[in-house]
Structure formats: C-alpha cells, structure tokens
Design a protein around this motif. Structure first.
Motif, mmCIF file in Angstrom:
data_model
loop_
_atom_site.group_PDB
_atom_site.id
_atom_site.type_symbol
_atom_site.label_atom_id
_atom_site.label_comp_id
_atom_site.label_asym_id
_atom_site.label_seq_id
_atom_site.Cartn_x
_atom_site.Cartn_y
_atom_site.Cartn_z
ATOM 1 N N LEU A 20 -8.435 -2.284 1.204
ATOM 2 C CA LEU A 20 -7.129 -2.622 0.625
ATOM 3 C C LEU A 20 -6.096 -2.861 1.721
ATOM 4 C CD1 LEU A 20 -7.019 -0.094 -2.357
ATOM 5 C CD2 LEU A 20 -7.261 -2.580 -2.496
ATOM 6 N N TYR A 21 -6.190 -2.098 2.794
ATOM 7 C CA TYR A 21 -5.283 -2.305 3.933
ATOM 8 C C TYR A 21 -5.480 -3.697 4.513
ATOM 9 C CZ TYR A 21 -3.028 -1.574 8.473
ATOM 10 O OH TYR A 21 -2.234 -1.697 9.577
ATOM 11 N N LYS A 22 -6.743 -4.101 4.667
ATOM 12 C CA LYS A 22 -7.033 -5.434 5.199
ATOM 13 C C LYS A 22 -6.504 -6.520 4.267
ATOM 14 C CE LYS A 22 -10.821 -8.340 6.888
ATOM 15 N NZ LYS A 22 -10.417 -9.521 6.125
ATOM 16 N N THR A 23 -6.701 -6.340 2.959
ATOM 17 C CA THR A 23 -6.207 -7.320 1.991
ATOM 18 C C THR A 23 -4.691 -7.452 2.094
ATOM 19 O OG1 THR A 23 -8.029 -6.833 0.477
ATOM 20 C CG2 THR A 23 -6.073 -7.892 -0.467
ATOM 21 N N TRP A 24 -4.027 -6.322 2.210
ATOM 22 C CA TRP A 24 -2.555 -6.324 2.315
ATOM 23 C C TRP A 24 -2.113 -7.034 3.591
ATOM 24 C CZ3 TRP A 24 0.229 -1.528 4.585
ATOM 25 C CH2 TRP A 24 1.588 -1.799 4.726
ATOM 26 N N ARG A 25 -2.704 -6.677 4.722
ATOM 27 C CA ARG A 25 -2.313 -7.287 5.992
ATOM 28 C C ARG A 25 -2.657 -8.777 6.022
ATOM 29 N NH1 ARG A 25 1.727 -4.313 7.567
ATOM 30 N NH2 ARG A 25 1.185 -2.289 8.483
ATOM 31 N N ASP A 26 -3.783 -9.152 5.434
ATOM 32 C CA ASP A 26 -4.131 -10.578 5.359
ATOM 33 C C ASP A 26 -3.095 -11.344 4.538
ATOM 34 O OD1 ASP A 26 -6.352 -10.181 6.894
ATOM 35 O OD2 ASP A 26 -7.779 -10.208 5.229
ATOM 36 N N ALA A 50 1.165 -2.428 -2.965
ATOM 37 C CA ALA A 50 1.205 -1.395 -4.010
ATOM 38 C C ALA A 50 -0.190 -0.810 -4.231
ATOM 39 C CB ALA A 50 1.754 -1.989 -5.302
ATOM 40 N N ASP A 51 -1.213 -1.677 -4.230
ATOM 41 C CA ASP A 51 -2.587 -1.201 -4.397
ATOM 42 C C ASP A 51 -2.976 -0.274 -3.246
ATOM 43 O OD1 ASP A 51 -2.813 -2.656 -6.719
ATOM 44 O OD2 ASP A 51 -3.903 -4.333 -5.797
ATOM 45 N N PHE A 52 -2.631 -0.698 -2.019
ATOM 46 C CA PHE A 52 -2.946 0.141 -0.860
ATOM 47 C C PHE A 52 -2.191 1.468 -0.930
ATOM 48 C CE2 PHE A 52 -1.449 1.689 3.255
ATOM 49 C CZ PHE A 52 -2.661 2.025 3.850
ATOM 50 N N ASP A 53 -0.893 1.397 -1.220
ATOM 51 C CA ASP A 53 -0.076 2.619 -1.259
ATOM 52 C C ASP A 53 -0.641 3.613 -2.271
ATOM 53 O OD1 ASP A 53 1.631 1.704 0.681
ATOM 54 O OD2 ASP A 53 3.155 0.982 -0.707
ATOM 55 N N ALA A 54 -1.040 3.092 -3.434
ATOM 56 C CA ALA A 54 -1.567 3.974 -4.474
ATOM 57 C C ALA A 54 -2.873 4.627 -4.023
ATOM 58 C CB ALA A 54 -1.775 3.189 -5.765
ATOM 59 N N ALA A 55 -3.778 3.800 -3.457
ATOM 60 C CA ALA A 55 -5.069 4.334 -3.024
ATOM 61 C C ALA A 55 -4.893 5.288 -1.849
ATOM 62 C CB ALA A 55 -6.008 3.187 -2.650
#
Length: 557
Positions: free
Chosen positions: A162-168, A354-359
């Motif tokens: 999820l971190y990678k998805t967010w940064r991408d 938001a997805d990363f923060d939640a996870a």
C-alpha cells in the motif's frame, strides 16, 4: 536443515566430512582444538568473508561444501530459482578459497556471486555468539522479529504494498502537474502555433512532391524558348518545307527528260520532306509537354516556401511538421484537460494514502499489543538465565508523520540489566554474556517464528555457572524441537542435553605425521560419558566425575 558439511584444507582441517541430524547437536573439545575453525568454515560456505590465511599451510586452495535439506516452499529455494539456478533436491553451497585471497562461490554447482550466496545463507543458518548477535544489532531485524512473533508478517507485506501504491500515485501526480504547469506557461504560444500549423496543414511527403513538381516546371521554362524557335523554323514563314517541296516537284517534271539522272535526288528530297514532317510533329508534342501555367508554379513555390519557413521557425525538418502539430495539439489538450486530470490523480493519491494510513495504523496497534506479549515472553525466560533482575522491553515508537514502507513504527529492543540503571538499546547496555542470554530468551520466545531452519550458538554459555548452564541447555533443547540447533559449548549441562555429540580434537595429520590436523568424531554413549566427565573434572578424570556425567546424561534422556 544443515545435512552435511565437508571441509578440505582449511587452517588445521585437512579433510573432514560431517553429517548432522535434526534436534540439538553439540560440539565440544579442548580450547584450541579447532571449534572456531569449524564455524569459520561454515560461515565461509554461507558467503562469509574470505581470507587467504584460511587455506591450510602448504596448500594452494581450500574448499567448504554445505548441503541443506530444505522444504520445497522455503524462501531460499525461491531466491535461487529467481536467479536461474536449478533447486531440485538439496541445496548445495560450495566455496573455494585460494591462498592468494580470491574466492569462488557455487550453489548447486552453478557459479554465483558471494552476495547471492550470503543472502541465501542468511535464510538457512543463523550463527550467534557473544560477539556476533546479529539479530540484536540491526534495529530493522527487531521489527521483523516482532512481526514474526505476532504473526504480523503478512500484514506488514500488505502495508509495504500500500505504501508503494501511494508513493507511485504521488509520483504520477507530480509528473502530470509538472507537465501541465510547463504546458500552461506556453499556452498562448501553443495555441498560436496550433492555429498556424492547422492552417498550414502539412502532409507527409508533401515537400518532396512539391520540390519535384517545381523542378520540372522550371526546367520546362528554360527549354521552352528553344523548342518554340525550332517550331517556328519548321512551321513558320521561313520553313524550308515549301521550298523543298517546290524544288522536288520541278525535278520530278524534269526527270522524264533525262531518265536515270534525277530519280535518286527526287527520292532523297521526298525522304527529307517526310523527316521534316515527323520533326514538325515531334516539336509540337514537345511544345505541348512544356506548356504549364505560370500561376501553378507560383502556387507550388508559395506552398513549398511556406512549409520550409515553418520548419525553420519550429527548428524541425519539414517532414516532422505533421508530428509536431500532433504533439502541440496534445500538449494544448493537456493544458485544457489538465485541471480535471489533476483532480482525478489527486483523488487517487488521497485514496491510496487513506488506505495506507488505515492499514499502517491497524498494524501499529497490533505491534504495540505484540510488543507487550513479546516482552512478557522474554521476561519469563530471564530468571532461569540468571537475569532475574533485568528487564526486557520491545519498544514501539509510532510517528504517522514519518511513514515508510515498514509502516509508522520504529521497533527497538531495550534492556535494563539492574534495578536503578537507565534502560537503553540492548546492544549498548548488555554485556557480551548477557547479550547471548537475551538472544537465547528471545529465540525461545519466538520458537519456530522468525528464525532460520538452523541456529548455531557459539559458546553462549561462557562464564556462567552450573544452574545457568543447565537453563541454557534446557532452552536449547526446547528450541531444537522446532529448528535444528548446533551449539559449541564448554558446559557439560548443555552437552548432556544433546541428541548428537561431536568431539573436536587435534592429532597427527593423515598425510604428514609431523603436522597437526583437526578431527571430529561422533560420540557414542560411552564416549559421551567420558567427554562430559572431562568437562566436569578437567584434565584428570575421576570416577566421581564419570558418575556425575552418567547422572547428567541419564537425567536428560
């Protein structure tokens, strides 16, 4: 697990072939017998640092081969497969050390880099001693151990993804914003250029066709006057045709008066008239071909010059004007549609974050709970290891403002070795012996989680008394129920709990009697009793020592 270890010409080891079993195996022997050489050899086979001094005196190279019986789904197998190595059957690591310092590494008889060998080796074997507690040195390893203890490894992988998805998504937004901003700065220029190029409407191959047509018309203009002059001569008032025709007719009339005199001349004149007639027709044809509209030449030249002027203006060949028009139209469209796309990309970033923060938050909460449980599990092991006054704490510091692929947490193991002292990072506070015992407690708490399939403990019982040594032996035995454990020990209480006992000794070389070589022997029951009696009594073995050794062995089986 480690199934076999073969060593050739390493320091004092001339030739050694060892097989290992599951469970707890101990290696004992007098100081200087070569126990450390054995571990150095294993480390070399796992990608450890090579050194020409490891080669046995007089030899040009040494070699160590380690054979591992590994589960089909073990990560080490996947690693070697990913590097194009056949992993069918056992994994065989072989390291050749030359006396000149050079080394060669092989996995399943395929040459590999030492880095790959080391990476795979770390997945298979962990070697721990008083001065090599790698699991406690690397703070990043603390997080991995905590996640393994709490069964959070899969969630940690999800957070990383999820971190990678967010940064991408952020990088895509940044690239588009820069593109739109750059295009916006040139919006007026782009619009004017697009209007100009759309009005010009350049076509592929147009320059060549126009240049060819212009060249043809200009050539026709240059030769048209000569053709007209030829036409005037052949068809105008000065044409020789009427004169030749009149002369031929007169000669024909006179030919009857002088037979055989003028016939050939008349025939030649008749042929000349025919040739002149053909020439007249050819000239007329040429004239028609050279006819062109001067206005067409003007139109062709204007079009050609307009295309070339545009090419100079935009610093591209005429052939690239159509593509340039397309690029400018696209860039202008980015300006016009950019704000909408920016909003979409901004929305994607917000959702991904938001997805990363939640996870990450959920994982952090579980890590805090797991830290308490791990601390309690390690603390439960400390009293028996004579660390009853010490405290172990797995600390989790969370900072949502500093996210990484690992989440929002920094995990670090802290200890307080005595009441009243300040707790601190385990590597800074604990002594060498304490580190080994903390590590053992940690490994026991983790059991089969977060561990390589083979654990090697190098004299972690050094400097401890009988009760502590017995507690260490108990814990090594418990560990060996889930992973293979090899322990180099001087403690008879540890040796008595082993399933396999290997005795390391020195003796004359099989090749050269005047030299010394290290030997390893698998001990039977009688031999084990004798060796443990030596460990209890020292050089002079008494019957009392033998009886005590027998009691130790019987009490541990």
């Amino acid at each position: 697990m480690l199934a076999q270890l073969s060593i050739r010409d390493i320091v004092l080891i001339e030739r050694l072939d060892l097989s290992f079993d599951a469970g707890l195996s101990v290696l004992t022997g007098e100081t200087g017998a070569g126990k450390s050489i054995l571990l150095d050899s294993l480390s070399l086979a796992l990608g450890g640092r090579g050194d020409g001094s490891l080669v046995r005196h007089g030899g040009d190279k040494g070699q160590v081969t380690a054979v591992f019986d590994v589960a089909p789904d073990h990560p080490a197998r996947q690693l070697v497969r990913d590097n194009g190595i056949d992993d069918e059957g056992d994994l065989i690591f072989r390291r050749v050390q030359s006396a000149d310092g050079r080394t060669k590494a092989y996995v399943n008889d395929q040459a590999v880099s030492v880095q790959l060998m080391r990476q795979a080796g770390q997945m298979l074997v962990e070697i721990h001693g008083q001065h090599d507690d790698r699991a406690l040195v690397d703070v990043n390893a603390h997080r991995l151990l905590l996640d393994a203890f709490g069964g959070l490894s899969a969630e940690a992988v999800t957070v990383a993804e999820l971190y990678k998805t967010w940064r991408d998504a952020e990088r895509a937004l940044k690239r588009h914003r820069e593109k739109v901003e750059a295009a916006a700065r040139e919006a007026d220029y782009l619009r004017a250029s697009v209007e100009e190029l759309e009005a010009l409407a350049p076509e592929d191959g147009e320059e060549d066709s126009l240049a060819e047509r212009r060249a043809t018309m200009m050539k026709a203009e240059r030769i048209a006057s000569d053709i007209n002059e030829a036409s005037e001569f052949l068809n105008g008032n000065t044409s020789p045709v009427p004169l030749i025709a009149s002369l031929m007719r007169r000669l024909e009339r006179k030919s009857h008066e002088a037979p055989g005199l003028l016939e050939e001349t008349v025939a030649l004149l008749d042929a000349a008239l025919n040739q002149l007639s053909d020439a007249q027709m050819a000239v007329e044809t040429a004239l028609r071909k050279t006819e062109y509209d001067p206005k067409e030449l003007e139109r062709v030249e204007e079009r050609l010059f307009a295309l070339r002027a545009a090419a100079r203006k935009y610093s591209v060949p005429v052939t690239e004007l159509p593509a340039l028009a397309v690029r400018m139209i696209t860039a202008l469209a980015d300006v016009d549609a950019g704000e909408e796309l920016l909003k979409q990309l901004d929305g994607r970033v917000a959702i991904a974050k938001a997805d990363f923060d939640a996870a990450a938050s959920a994982l952090s909460s579980k890590r805090h709970n797991t830290a308490s449980a791990l601390s309690a599990a390690v603390m439960a092991e400390l009293p028996a290891l004579k660390l009853e006054r010490a405290r172990f704490t797995a600390t989790v510091e969370s900072d949502p403002a500093q996210p990484t692929a690992d989440g929002i947490d920094v995990v670090e193991f802290h200890v307080q070795t005595n009441p009243g002292t300040r707790p601190g990072p385990i590597m800074k506070v604990a002594s060498g012996g304490e580190l080994s015992r903390f590590l053992l407690a940690l490994k026991v708490a983790l059991a089969d989680r977060g561990s390589a399939p083979t654990l090697v403990f190098d004299e972690i019982d050094t400097g401890v008394g009988g009760a502590v040594a017995d507690a260490i032996g108990q814990r090594l035995k418990r560990l060996s129920a889930t992973v293979q454990v090899l322990s180099v020990t001087h403690a008879p209480q540890v040796a008595a709990r082993a399933a396999t006992h290997l005795l390391i000794s020195k003796g004359p070389s099989e090749k050269q009697a005047e030299t010394i070589a290290t030997r390893v022997a698998r001990m039977d029951d009688k031999g084990r009793t004798e060796e443990i009696a030596r460990m209890l009594a020292g050089a002079s073995i008494t019957e009392e020592a033998r009886a005590a050794a027998a009691r130790l062995l019987s009490g541990n089986h």
